[in-house]
Write a protein that holds these residues in place. Structure first.
Motif, PDB file in Angstrom:
ATOM      1  N   LEU A  55       0.985  -1.120  -0.108  1.00 38.66           N
ATOM      2  CA  LEU A  55       0.023   0.212   0.107  1.00 38.66           C
ATOM      3  C   LEU A  55       0.939   1.146   0.066  1.00 38.66           C
ATOM      4  N   LEU A  56       1.916   1.102   0.830  1.00 36.30           N
ATOM      5  CA  LEU A  56       2.897   2.604   0.687  1.00 36.30           C
ATOM      6  C   LEU A  56       3.578   2.527  -0.451  1.00 36.30           C
ATOM      7  N   PHE A  57       3.919   1.216  -1.141  1.00 35.25           N
ATOM      8  CA  PHE A  57       4.561   1.443  -2.371  1.00 35.25           C
ATOM      9  C   PHE A  57       3.650   2.016  -3.285  1.00 35.25           C
ATOM     10  N   ALA A  58       2.293   1.637  -3.392  1.00 30.51           N
ATOM     11  CA  ALA A  58       1.249   2.147  -4.536  1.00 30.51           C
ATOM     12  C   ALA A  58       1.418   3.611  -4.455  1.00 30.51           C
ATOM     13  N   SER A  59       1.299   4.298  -3.055  1.00 28.28           N
ATOM     14  CA  SER A  59       1.201   5.465  -2.813  1.00 28.28           C
ATOM     15  C   SER A  59       2.418   6.399  -3.590  1.00 28.28           C
ATOM     16  N   ILE A  60       3.791   5.638  -3.176  1.00 28.08           N
ATOM     17  CA  ILE A  60       5.061   6.072  -4.060  1.00 28.08           C
ATOM     18  C   ILE A  60       4.680   6.178  -5.539  1.00 28.08           C
ATOM     19  N   LEU A  61       4.186   5.188  -5.955  1.00 23.68           N
ATOM     20  CA  LEU A  61       4.180   5.183  -7.649  1.00 23.68           C
ATOM     21  C   LEU A  61       3.202   6.483  -7.860  1.00 23.68           C
ATOM     22  N   GLN A  62       2.141   6.470  -6.852  1.00 22.76           N
ATOM     23  CA  GLN A  62       1.206   7.543  -7.439  1.00 22.76           C
ATOM     24  C   GLN A  62       1.630   8.797  -7.267  1.00 22.76           C
ATOM     25  N   GLU A  63       2.753   9.047  -6.390  1.00 20.84           N
ATOM     26  CA  GLU A  63       3.543  10.437  -6.090  1.00 20.84           C
ATOM     27  C   GLU A  63       4.417  10.511  -7.358  1.00 20.84           C
ATOM     28  N   ALA A  64       5.187   9.268  -7.962  1.00 22.96           N
ATOM     29  CA  ALA A  64       6.035   9.594  -9.186  1.00 22.96           C
ATOM     30  C   ALA A  64       5.151   9.652 -10.577  1.00 22.96           C
ATOM     31  N   GLY A  65       4.015   9.782 -10.431  1.00 26.44           N
ATOM     32  CA  GLY A  65       2.957  10.147 -11.451  1.00 26.44           C
ATOM     33  C   GLY A  65       2.459   8.951 -12.349  1.00 26.44           C
ATOM     34  N   LEU A  66       2.085   7.930 -11.669  1.00 28.50           N
ATOM     35  CA  LEU A  66       1.527   6.803 -12.216  1.00 28.50           C
ATOM     36  C   LEU A  66       0.249   6.984 -12.773  1.00 28.50           C
ATOM     37  N   PRO A  67      -0.124   6.839 -13.919  1.00 28.87           N
ATOM     38  CA  PRO A  67      -1.429   7.251 -14.566  1.00 28.87           C
ATOM     39  C   PRO A  67      -2.467   6.255 -13.804  1.00 28.87           C
ATOM     40  N   ALA A  68      -3.766   7.020 -13.585  1.00 32.02           N
ATOM     41  CA  ALA A  68      -4.918   6.228 -13.012  1.00 32.02           C
ATOM     42  C   ALA A  68      -4.977   4.616 -13.780  1.00 32.02           C
ATOM     43  N   GLY A  69      -5.141   3.714 -12.848  1.00 28.60           N
ATOM     44  CA  GLY A  69      -5.716   2.488 -13.285  1.00 28.60           C
ATOM     45  C   GLY A  69      -4.456   1.580 -13.766  1.00 28.60           C
ATOM     46  N   VAL A  70      -3.436   2.042 -13.779  1.00 31.77           N
ATOM     47  CA  VAL A  70      -2.121   1.291 -14.464  1.00 31.77           C
ATOM     48  C   VAL A  70      -1.672   0.213 -13.272  1.00 31.77           C
ATOM     49  N   VAL A  71      -1.760   0.516 -12.055  1.00 33.56           N
ATOM     50  CA  VAL A  71      -1.566  -0.593 -11.069  1.00 33.56           C
ATOM     51  C   VAL A  71      -2.514  -0.225  -9.865  1.00 33.56           C
ATOM     52  N   ASN A  72      -3.031  -1.231  -9.610  1.00 35.92           N
ATOM     53  CA  ASN A  72      -4.326  -1.246  -8.534  1.00 35.92           C
ATOM     54  C   ASN A  72      -3.775  -2.480  -7.837  1.00 35.92           C
ATOM     55  N   VAL A  73      -4.334  -2.144  -6.367  1.00 34.99           N
ATOM     56  CA  VAL A  73      -3.981  -2.922  -5.230  1.00 34.99           C
ATOM     57  C   VAL A  73      -5.232  -3.349  -4.479  1.00 34.99           C
ATOM     58  N   ILE A  74      -5.418  -4.682  -4.362  1.00 31.43           N
ATOM     59  CA  ILE A  74      -6.661  -4.914  -3.584  1.00 31.43           C
ATOM     60  C   ILE A  74      -6.200  -5.913  -2.261  1.00 31.43           C
ATOM     61  N   THR A  75      -6.244  -5.638  -1.072  1.00 33.84           N
ATOM     62  CA  THR A  75      -6.011  -6.530   0.018  1.00 33.84           C
ATOM     63  C   THR A  75      -7.165  -6.993   0.623  1.00 33.84           C
ATOM     64  N   THR A  76      -6.994  -8.275   1.093  1.00 35.34           N
ATOM     65  CA  THR A  76      -8.016  -9.202   1.524  1.00 35.34           C
ATOM     66  C   THR A  76      -7.619 -10.415   2.140  1.00 35.34           C
ATOM     67  N   THR A  77      -8.728 -10.855   2.972  1.00 36.24           N
ATOM     68  CA  THR A  77      -8.658 -11.948   3.860  1.00 36.24           C
ATOM     69  C   THR A  77      -9.192 -13.302   3.127  1.00 36.24           C
ATOM     70  N   ALA A  78      -9.840 -12.817   1.737  1.00 32.69           N
ATOM     71  CA  ALA A  78     -10.456 -13.917   1.299  1.00 32.69           C
ATOM     72  C   ALA A  78      -9.809 -14.175  -0.174  1.00 32.69           C
ATOM     73  N   SER A  79      -8.544 -14.463  -0.281  1.00 28.58           N
ATOM     74  CA  SER A  79      -7.616 -14.754  -1.469  1.00 28.58           C
ATOM     75  C   SER A  79      -8.190 -15.455  -2.511  1.00 28.58           C
ATOM     76  N   GLY A  80      -8.541 -16.742  -2.193  1.00 29.06           N
ATOM     77  CA  GLY A  80      -9.241 -17.447  -3.315  1.00 29.06           C
ATOM     78  C   GLY A  80     -10.403 -16.894  -3.917  1.00 29.06           C
ATOM     79  N   ASP A  81     -11.527 -16.525  -2.836  1.00 30.44           N
ATOM     80  CA  ASP A  81     -12.521 -15.980  -3.643  1.00 30.44           C
ATOM     81  C   ASP A  81     -12.534 -14.736  -4.345  1.00 30.44           C
TER      82      ASP A  81
END
Length: 490
Positions: free
Chosen positions: A196-222
């Motif tokens: 999550l922190l790395f994603a915010s760093i990519l955002q700060e670096a100028g990453l266009p919307a949608g190029v990297v998306n992060v989903i955190t979950t306890t239901a990995s298989g589902d």
């Protein structure tokens, strides 16, 4: 609150708690959340969004929507963004290191090393982004000109493990972005904060919307299954256990997805009678106890020539017995906690099985009572054939020694596993070293070294240790497809 805990609290407050989808930080559907805990204390360090299947598809929607524009982005632009991300990771090195220590327990010194290692994938693939090439030439018949070009594979889904929270993210995201692919990444439930922190760093670096998306979950298989089944997905990359990898490959087969799988290991560490013993012991400590033994590249079976086994065991035991165990943020700590109670139980069971078959515990050998999930750094000698500790990946600070008499026996013992990720060999005989390169069934080998991972080198295994390579010149080709065009001569 002490200054150290104040620093920890400030850092944790700066880490986003939502899902990163389409360039925005959003809540999970239904407002679901889960707690991330410090394994050294079991204390909750942060509560974050808990994605469901609908959130996973939202993330894939965003990646698909961004794919065409990102693929058309100039290689130099992609390169520059990765380089800015590399520079920002260096600037935030202390924050990233502390965060990794808080969520997975590794000593802070090692966490700093991971920041350096993980950041190098950003720098390496920033340079590779502008070197994607093809070829052009007359066909053998002289009737046409052949144009061979490389195109991005397309939207990619990454499932990363808990043991190297930054490096496993950068090792996958960097080549994908360099090649022109968009990404959905699902970090491990136990260590999601670094991603999550790395994603915010990519955002700060100028990453266009949608190029990297992060989903955190306890239901990995589902959450993962609908993404993998979606016909818009073109690539799946996973780092983790072989049993889970087999299931994911089966799921990916339905859509004939490109897959990269970095799976389990059972690394042999072979010490010949002519080895420099000091060098071998140093290598053993690095190969075994890096990341508290929780690494797929960790030496799992120490196969030592009978003539020097006693001396080798004595030297490593002296070093291991002196290792300091504690919370990773404390000065001088070399061994932090294992990731959870299951890891402690597994280490305990493997040692107990070895002892029941005749092995001797030279130091350690048991869980450490009290707060956190700690296991004493351990050396076990005289491990008998058939012991579970020789068959299963230990993933803990346990060094198990068995012996051999001949080079042929060493090769047979080293190869006696379904896995083939990495091997380590210590010998001063150059010809023997080359024979071992030829005969050991592993995708990587360290000759007189105990640590070999490098962003410039292809990382991966053979047999049931996986398919594909990450890093090196080979790494970007996992995210490229080859297109051949014939232009008639006329």
């Amino acid at each position: 609150m002490s200054p150290t805990s104040q620093a920890e609290a400030a850092l944790l407050a700066s880490v986003p708690s939502g899902l990163f989808i389409g360039g925005e930080w959003v809540d999970a559907a239904g407002g679901r959340t889960f707690d991330v805990r410090d394994p050294s204390t079991n204390a909750v360090v942060k509560t974050i969004a808990d994605a469901g299947p609908e959130d996973g598809i939202r993330a894939l929607d965003a990646a698909v929507a961004a794919q065409e524009a990102w693929a058309a982005t100039a290689p130099r632009t992609r390169s520059d963004l990765l380089r800015r991300a590399f520079d920002l990771v260096r600037e935030r090195a202390e924050d990233l290191a502390l965060l990794m220590t808080l969520e997975m327990g590794k000593p802070l010194t090692e966490a700093r090393g991971e920041v350096t290692y993980g950041g190098e994938f950003l720098r390496w693939f920033s340079e590779e982004a502008v070197r994607i090439n093809g070829r052009y030439g007359l066909n053998p018949e002289g009737t046409g000109r052949m144009v061979v070009s490389q195109r991005p594979v397309g939207p990619s889904f990454f499932i990363t493990p808990w043991n190297f929270p930054l490096a496993m993210a950068t090792r996958k995201i960097a080549p994908a972005l360099a090649a022109g692919c968009t990404v959905v990444i699902k970090p491990a439930e136990l260590t999601p904060l670094t991603t999550l922190l790395f994603a915010s760093i990519l955002q700060e670096a100028g990453l266009p919307a949608g190029v990297v998306n992060v989903i955190t979950t306890t239901a990995s298989g589902d959450v993962s299954a609908p993404i993998i089944a979606d016909p818009r997905l073109r690539k799946l990359s996973f780092t983790g256990s072989t049993p889970v990898g087999r299931k994911l490959i089966a799921q990916a087969a339905e859509g004939v997805l490109r897959v990269s799988m970095e799976l389990g290991g059972n690394a042999p560490f072979v010490v010949f009678e002519d080895a420099d013993l000091d060098e071998a012991v140093d290598g053993a400590m690095a190969a075994k106890f890096r990341n508290i033994g929780q690494a797929c590249t960790a030496a799992n079976r120490f196969i030592v020539h009978a003539d020097i086994a006693e001396a080798f065991a004595a030297r490593v035991t002296e070093r291991v017995a002196a290792m300091r165990v504690g919370r990773g943020t404390e000065d001088g700590v070399q061994i932090g906690p294992l990731i959870d109670d299951r890891a402690v139980a597994k280490a305990s069971d493997l040692v107990a099985d070895a002892v029941a078959r005749g092995a001797r515990v030279l130091t350690g050998g048991e869980a450490i009572e009290g707060e956190g999930t700690f296991f004493a750094p351990t050396v076990v000698s005289d491990v008998a054939p058939g012991s579970a500790i020789l068959q299963e990946e230990i993933f803990g600070p346990v060094l198990a020694i068995s012996t051999f008499e001949t080079e042929e026996e060493a090769v047979r013992l080293a190869n006696d596993t379904e896995y083939g990720l990495v091997s380590y060999v210590f010998t001063q005989d150059l010809a023997r070293g080359h024979r071992m390169i030829d005969h050991l069934e592993t995708g990587m080998m360290g000759l007189n070294v105990g640590v070999l991972s490098n962003a410039a080198a292809p990382f991966g295994g053979v047999k049931q240790s996986g398919v594909g390579r990450e890093g090196g010149l080979e790494g970007i080709h996992e995210y490229l497809s080859t297109k051949y065009t014939l232009i008639p001569v006329g």
